[in-house]
Design a protein around this motif. Sequence first.
Motif, PDB file in Angstrom:
ATOM      1  N   TRP A  77      58.893 -38.429  49.271  1.00 55.30           N
ATOM      2  CA  TRP A  77      57.817 -38.518  48.281  1.00 55.30           C
ATOM      3  C   TRP A  77      57.210 -39.924  48.353  1.00 55.30           C
ATOM      4  N   ALA A  78      55.934 -40.022  48.060  1.00 53.40           N
ATOM      5  CA  ALA A  78      55.261 -41.317  48.018  1.00 53.40           C
ATOM      6  C   ALA A  78      54.443 -41.395  46.732  1.00 53.40           C
ATOM      7  N   GLU A  79      54.449 -42.582  46.098  1.00 53.57           N
ATOM      8  CA  GLU A  79      53.662 -42.779  44.884  1.00 53.57           C
ATOM      9  C   GLU A  79      52.304 -43.342  45.261  1.00 53.57           C
ATOM     10  N   GLU A  80      51.259 -42.785  44.675  1.00 54.33           N
ATOM     11  CA  GLU A  80      49.903 -43.222  44.964  1.00 54.33           C
ATOM     12  C   GLU A  80      49.196 -43.591  43.670  1.00 54.33           C
ATOM     13  N   GLY A  81      48.455 -44.703  43.711  1.00 54.46           N
ATOM     14  CA  GLY A  81      47.592 -45.053  42.591  1.00 54.46           C
ATOM     15  C   GLY A  81      46.236 -44.403  42.763  1.00 54.46           C
ATOM     16  N   THR A  82      45.588 -44.084  41.667  1.00 55.76           N
ATOM     17  CA  THR A  82      44.282 -43.428  41.743  1.00 55.76           C
ATOM     18  C   THR A  82      43.272 -44.146  40.857  1.00 55.76           C
ATOM     19  N   ASN A  83      42.001 -43.987  41.190  1.00 52.22           N
ATOM     20  CA  ASN A  83      40.910 -44.610  40.446  1.00 52.22           C
ATOM     21  C   ASN A  83      39.831 -43.579  40.165  1.00 52.22           C
ATOM     22  N   ALA A  84      38.904 -43.948  39.294  1.00 46.28           N
ATOM     23  CA  ALA A  84      37.780 -43.068  38.983  1.00 46.28           C
ATOM     24  C   ALA A  84      37.018 -42.777  40.285  1.00 46.28           C
ATOM     25  N   PRO A  85      36.481 -41.575  40.479  1.00 45.27           N
ATOM     26  CA  PRO A  85      36.359 -40.538  39.442  1.00 45.27           C
ATOM     27  C   PRO A  85      37.596 -39.671  39.271  1.00 45.27           C
ATOM     28  N   LEU A  86      38.631 -39.869  40.108  1.00 43.59           N
ATOM     29  CA  LEU A  86      39.871 -39.100  39.918  1.00 43.59           C
ATOM     30  C   LEU A  86      40.565 -39.583  38.646  1.00 43.59           C
TER      31      LEU A  86
END
Length: 444
Positions: free
Chosen positions: A176-185
């Motif tokens: 598993w890998a952790e991902e950061g997300t930004n707008a528009p998501l």
Amino acid sequence: MSRWRKALLAASVGVAASAAFVVTSSIPGQAQASLIAEYHCTGGVAGDGVDLEAAITPQIEGGLMNVRWNVTYKDPADGFGSPGFSPAGSLLSLDGVVDISGAWNGQLRPQGGKEQEALEEGNILDLPEGLSDQGSIERGGTIRFKPGALFVRFTPAEGEKMVNNDNEAIDYAGSWAEEGTNAPLDDWDNDLHKTSSAGAIAELEFTGTKVAYIGRRAPGLGPVEVFLDGSSKGQIEPGKVGGEEATEIQTQEVLWESGQLAYGPHTIRIENVIEAKDAYLDAFRVTTGGITTPPTHNEATCERTSGPDAIDVTVPGPSETPPTDPPGEEDPGEEDPGEEDPPAEDPTASESASQSSPDTLGHISVVVQGSESPTPRATGPTATRYARAQVANTPQGGVDTGEAPDPVGPPFGFMAGGALLLMGSVGGGLMLRRRTGAHVGGVK
């Protein structure tokens, strides 16, 4: 008062103070004696075991005998733990038992509760600020209060908790890998976990009545199998919407939700099915609702491990008034404590004093003189401590108090004065007789 008399009184007070603990206060109703008991709690929110200390204080308030308990953790870092994720408003309740014998017979059940802030699993729970129960003073006499077991109950508040994908309570197995997300998501808390390995697992143990799996719907995602309490609930298709292939990314989607569960511990697990097909975990949503009574599996029972066995309290009846001195007999000068009868000894207290020790159950005896009357006596309650007792200043409304009478010692000063007076009288008589005889002889 002569220096001899003062010296004798000071010596008497010093001897009495070495064996007794006298409760005095310059403000009426400001002193009580407390029985200190220690408890060991097991089961439910007590986990592997929690130790408590309880100060149990009987006191008269408005014609009622109120028994107050102040309960604290012996080790603040080792207290009752939250059984799961709970929103603000959960309730920790303590329910004590006090057996009553003597002038009254029966049982009191001091109770208290404390609402909690929002909780994570394992957070230390805040104890109630006090427990109390009271009974009407129907007649005077000596009452023995013997504290018994203590019961601890936890009632979770209704609400829901989002357990984010990076919460330590979630166990991951596989790649598993952790991902950061930004707008528009717009993923929950702007992050998520992703896997493309078949057999990769994410698992959460929770306590509640419902759970939901939150993730993404997006083109090209593979199936995910959901398990609840070890049983498969089937496969879901995050790559489809309404049975058709997804054409865009949708965030914070409820991919699967359980029905209503019995409140208690449960486990949810998700597993990616196909290799090289992506799967996402954004969060688990845990819901608690419909809990009207404390769940039995959260209950802890506390048994006494040390402290005095009981506390005796002598109180007046509801209509009694304190005795007053008859008119015209008051001495305008100093009151002579030597002419008062010594206070009667409590045989039960004396027996306990001789047998108790700091490591065994002992006995505390409290004597309350006078009553709740507009004209209370100057002398108030005295408390004698055998084993472990404490005296606490409390808010207005406790037992009326004052200063105990001076201990009475042998009247050595009066005996010596009387002897000197007698010798002076005899000597004066002899001198008077001799002078009279001489005068008579001169006339002759």
